[in-house]
Design an enzyme around this catalytic site. Structure first.
Site, PDB file in Angstrom:
ATOM      1  N   LYS A   1      10.977   2.072  -3.553  1.00 30.75           N
ATOM      2  CA  LYS A   1      10.465   2.971  -2.995  1.00 30.75           C
ATOM      3  C   LYS A   1      11.276   3.761  -1.903  1.00 30.75           C
ATOM      4  O   LYS A   1      11.359   5.010  -1.708  1.00 30.75           O
ATOM      5  CB  LYS A   1       9.093   2.385  -2.316  1.00 30.75           C
ATOM      6  CG  LYS A   1       8.156   2.409  -2.988  1.00 30.75           C
ATOM      7  CD  LYS A   1       6.813   1.631  -2.267  1.00 30.75           C
ATOM      8  CE  LYS A   1       5.496   1.677  -3.268  1.00 30.75           C
ATOM      9  NZ  LYS A   1       4.331   1.381  -2.618  1.00 30.75           N
ATOM     10  N   THR A  19       4.394   5.134  -5.005  1.00 37.70           N
ATOM     11  CA  THR A  19       3.646   4.083  -5.492  1.00 37.70           C
ATOM     12  C   THR A  19       4.180   3.425  -6.749  1.00 37.70           C
ATOM     13  O   THR A  19       4.976   4.279  -7.391  1.00 37.70           O
ATOM     14  CB  THR A  19       2.244   4.350  -6.066  1.00 37.70           C
ATOM     15  OG1 THR A  19       1.441   3.472  -6.740  1.00 37.70           O
ATOM     16  CG2 THR A  19       2.249   5.546  -7.091  1.00 37.70           C
ATOM     17  N   ASP A  23      -2.043   2.103  -3.313  1.00 36.74           N
ATOM     18  CA  ASP A  23      -2.750   1.094  -3.285  1.00 36.74           C
ATOM     19  C   ASP A  23      -3.002   0.462  -1.944  1.00 36.74           C
ATOM     20  O   ASP A  23      -2.149  -0.119  -1.279  1.00 36.74           O
ATOM     21  CB  ASP A  23      -1.948   0.025  -4.277  1.00 36.74           C
ATOM     22  CG  ASP A  23      -1.837   0.455  -5.675  1.00 36.74           C
ATOM     23  OD1 ASP A  23      -2.588   1.385  -6.049  1.00 36.74           O
ATOM     24  OD2 ASP A  23      -0.918  -0.294  -6.308  1.00 36.74           O
ATOM     25  N   ASN A  71       5.753  -5.293   1.913  1.00 36.91           N
ATOM     26  CA  ASN A  71       6.811  -4.811   0.914  1.00 36.91           C
ATOM     27  C   ASN A  71       7.371  -3.540   0.790  1.00 36.91           C
ATOM     28  O   ASN A  71       8.623  -3.207   0.654  1.00 36.91           O
ATOM     29  CB  ASN A  71       6.107  -4.942  -0.536  1.00 36.91           C
ATOM     30  CG  ASN A  71       5.830  -6.569  -0.851  1.00 36.91           C
ATOM     31  OD1 ASN A  71       6.824  -7.307  -0.819  1.00 36.91           O
ATOM     32  ND2 ASN A  71       4.704  -6.578  -1.260  1.00 36.91           N
ATOM     33  N   ASP A  75       1.815   5.368   0.710  1.00 30.57           N
ATOM     34  CA  ASP A  75       2.024   4.500  -0.380  1.00 30.57           C
ATOM     35  C   ASP A  75       0.309   4.576  -0.990  1.00 30.57           C
ATOM     36  O   ASP A  75      -0.429   5.110  -0.257  1.00 30.57           O
ATOM     37  CB  ASP A  75       1.691   3.059   0.079  1.00 30.57           C
ATOM     38  CG  ASP A  75       1.448   1.921  -0.694  1.00 30.57           C
ATOM     39  OD1 ASP A  75       1.951   1.828  -1.668  1.00 30.57           O
ATOM     40  OD2 ASP A  75       0.286   1.249  -0.082  1.00 30.57           O
ATOM     41  N   ASP A 122       0.196  -0.211   3.561  1.00 34.52           N
ATOM     42  CA  ASP A 122      -0.555  -1.289   3.939  1.00 34.52           C
ATOM     43  C   ASP A 122       0.371  -2.622   3.704  1.00 34.52           C
ATOM     44  O   ASP A 122      -0.217  -3.680   4.385  1.00 34.52           O
ATOM     45  CB  ASP A 122      -1.887  -1.494   3.156  1.00 34.52           C
ATOM     46  CG  ASP A 122      -1.452  -1.702   1.504  1.00 34.52           C
ATOM     47  OD1 ASP A 122      -1.687  -2.942   1.325  1.00 34.52           O
ATOM     48  OD2 ASP A 122      -0.808  -1.148   0.890  1.00 34.52           O
TER      49      ASP A 122
END
Length: 331
Positions: free
Chosen positions: A236, A191, A86, A262, A84, A259
């Site tokens: 994703k 992402t 962000d 989701n 991921d 992180d």
């Protein structure tokens, strides 16, 4: 209370649109894959002051615990790593930094910049990705790029990376990605940011490529619409599944890093899930399922289970260095 609805993330299952978004992202990623790009090899960073005690604690724990098998496994071409972006690879959200750069180039007005600034402030303070809130940000970005050439935005994206994103890469996470590259494995960003932006970041970090949200374009011009939906949550997971099938990967041998809770659908797909800078829900889920955790926001170890052996020392030093740098900027 309706106005507060976007404060509470909602769990969603995969839909036809998320499957479409995942497959479109996988196709775009393979087209722009940078498999032949040189993989930069950085030098080990000096261990910052105040980290030696933590390293000693980890060494002591390692002696008490049974040895873990080497990971990532060198030469395992049926494995890959999915990161991921962000708050996992980079501090903050790529879409907001991109909006900042577009404002500087007079793509939109001050009122819209204030909106981007508020969205970024919420993201940093809350530390979570809310689907509706992130959707609002992407809608703003789509309206801004509509009618512009894809090649134009790609060129600008290169400049924006240098201006706003390069210094926000977490060194600790970067060390983890490098460990997979050094083992001969492909490494992909995954992402909700536009696939073009994600591809630029992947190229700059020496990664294989990127899975991202695919914005529709006709004859090289953005239409202001998406293919499917934003690459978020279940989408994703669908993108990773589609890419793994196309690349001939075995997901049980792959690793994924995120992180956000989701991304539990994506993390649950692979045999080696990692929670990096986890939000509260992901931290709880990771502990319950005995997933590995690492928090670079403080430079301290999140739980007794550490990072892959190949990235251990570099990740510890890198994470602490990032925390110190962030603290100094806040003063």
């Amino acid at each position: 209370m309706a106005a507060l609805g976007w404060l509470t993330p909602r769990r969603r299952s995969a839909t036809a649109r998320s499957v479409l978004a995942g497959e479109a992202s996988a196709e775009a990623a393979r087209k722009t894959a940078l498999a032949d790009a040189p993989h930069p090899t950085g030098t080990a960073e000096a261990e910052p002051e105040g980290v030696r005690d933590e390293a000693a604690e980890e060494a002591a724990e390692a002696q008490e615990a049974p040895p873990e098998p080497e990971f990532p496994v060198a030469g395992d071409d049926l494995a890959a790593a999915f990161f991921d972006l962000d708050n996992t690879v980079m501090q903050g959200a790529a879409i907001f930094h991109f909006g900042r750069g577009l404002y500087k180039r007079e793509f939109f007005r001050r009122r819209e910049l204030a909106r981007f600034a508020w969205q970024q402030a919420w993201f940093r303070l809350a530390g979570v990705e809310d689907p509706e809130h992130m959707q609002d940000a992407r809608d703003s970005a789509l309206s801004i790029v509509k009618g512009h050439k894809v090649c134009e935005l790609m060129a600008i994206g290169e400049e924006i990376y240098d201006e706003y994103m390069a210094e926000r890469i977490w060194p600790g996470t970067r060390a983890l990605a490098q460990a997979h590259l050094d083992a001969g494995q492909k490494v992909w960003l995954v992402t909700a940011a536009p696939v073009e932006t994600a591809t630029i970041i992947a190229r700059r970090l020496g990664l294989t490529g990127a899975l991202g949200t695919v914005a529709e374009s006709v004859d090289g011009i953005y239409t202001g619409r998406l293919v499917g939906e934003p690459l978020h949550g279940p989408a994703k997971a669908e993108a990773v599944r589609a890419l793994a099938a196309a690349e001939g990967l075995e997901l049980a041998r792959c690793a994924a890093y995120s992180d956000s809770h989701n991304d539990i659908p994506m993390l649950s797909l692979v045999g080696h899930p990692y929670a990096i800078n986890p939000d509260t829900k992901l931290r709880k889920h990771a502990r319950t399922n005995d997933w590995r955790l690492r928090d670079y926001r403080t430079g301290r170890k999140a739980v007794k289970v550490g990072v892959p052996a190949a990235a251990g020392v570099g990740a510890i030093a890198g994470g602490a260095a990032a925390a110190i740098a962030l603290h100094r900027r806040r003063k």
